[in-house]
Design a protein around this motif. Structure first.
Motif, mmCIF file in Angstrom:
data_model
loop_
_atom_site.group_PDB
_atom_site.id
_atom_site.type_symbol
_atom_site.label_atom_id
_atom_site.label_comp_id
_atom_site.label_asym_id
_atom_site.label_seq_id
_atom_site.Cartn_x
_atom_site.Cartn_y
_atom_site.Cartn_z
ATOM 1 N N TYR A 149 3.993 5.760 -5.469
ATOM 2 C CA TYR A 149 3.981 5.755 -6.924
ATOM 3 C C TYR A 149 2.924 6.728 -7.457
ATOM 4 O O TYR A 149 3.162 7.448 -8.413
ATOM 5 N N TYR A 150 1.784 6.764 -6.818
ATOM 6 C CA TYR A 150 0.691 7.613 -7.272
ATOM 7 C C TYR A 150 1.024 9.087 -7.113
ATOM 8 O O TYR A 150 0.727 9.907 -7.970
ATOM 9 N N TYR A 151 1.630 9.459 -5.993
ATOM 10 C CA TYR A 151 1.880 10.865 -5.701
ATOM 11 C C TYR A 151 3.247 11.363 -6.169
ATOM 12 O O TYR A 151 3.568 12.524 -5.989
ATOM 13 N N SER A 152 4.044 10.511 -6.789
ATOM 14 C CA SER A 152 5.337 11.009 -7.259
ATOM 15 C C SER A 152 5.414 11.074 -8.767
ATOM 16 O O SER A 152 4.524 10.864 -9.477
ATOM 17 N N LEU A 199 0.833 -1.205 0.000
ATOM 18 C CA LEU A 199 0.000 0.000 0.000
ATOM 19 C C LEU A 199 0.865 1.251 0.000
ATOM 20 O O LEU A 199 0.574 2.224 -0.713
ATOM 21 N N ILE A 200 1.927 1.252 0.782
ATOM 22 C CA ILE A 200 2.840 2.390 0.817
ATOM 23 C C ILE A 200 3.480 2.596 -0.548
ATOM 24 O O ILE A 200 3.597 3.733 -1.026
ATOM 25 N N SER A 201 3.876 1.519 -1.204
ATOM 26 C CA SER A 201 4.477 1.624 -2.534
ATOM 27 C C SER A 201 3.496 2.210 -3.540
ATOM 28 O O SER A 201 3.868 3.050 -4.365
#
Length: 71
Positions: free
Chosen positions: A68-71, A62-64
């Motif tokens: 990935y979504y916000y970067s 989930l952290i990954s």
């Protein structure tokens, strides 16, 4: 000397968690073999270690996804 990256540190933490859970389950299985009176207790502990591994892996995924979504 090259500085450690955050990705390297997270991989190390994940590997440590996996190794710890595998060792914990192995220890519980050995104790179950050695002591029939306490077998149910160690069986429950081994199952709880497996559940912890599933939850920990889910959190890291989930952290990954969030990074990935916000970067």
């Amino acid at each position: 000397m090259e500085a450690l990256k955050v990705d390297d540190l997270t991989k190390a933490v994940v590997y440590l968690i996996r190794a710890g859970v595998i060792l914990r389950i192995g220890f519980c299985l050995l104790r179950m073999i050695g002591s029939q009176e306490e077998a149910s207790m160690y069986k429950k502990r081994a199952i709880n270690a497996g559940i912890f591994l599933v939850i920990a892996e889910s959190i890291w995924q989930l952290i990954s996804i969030v990074f990935y979504y916000y970067s």
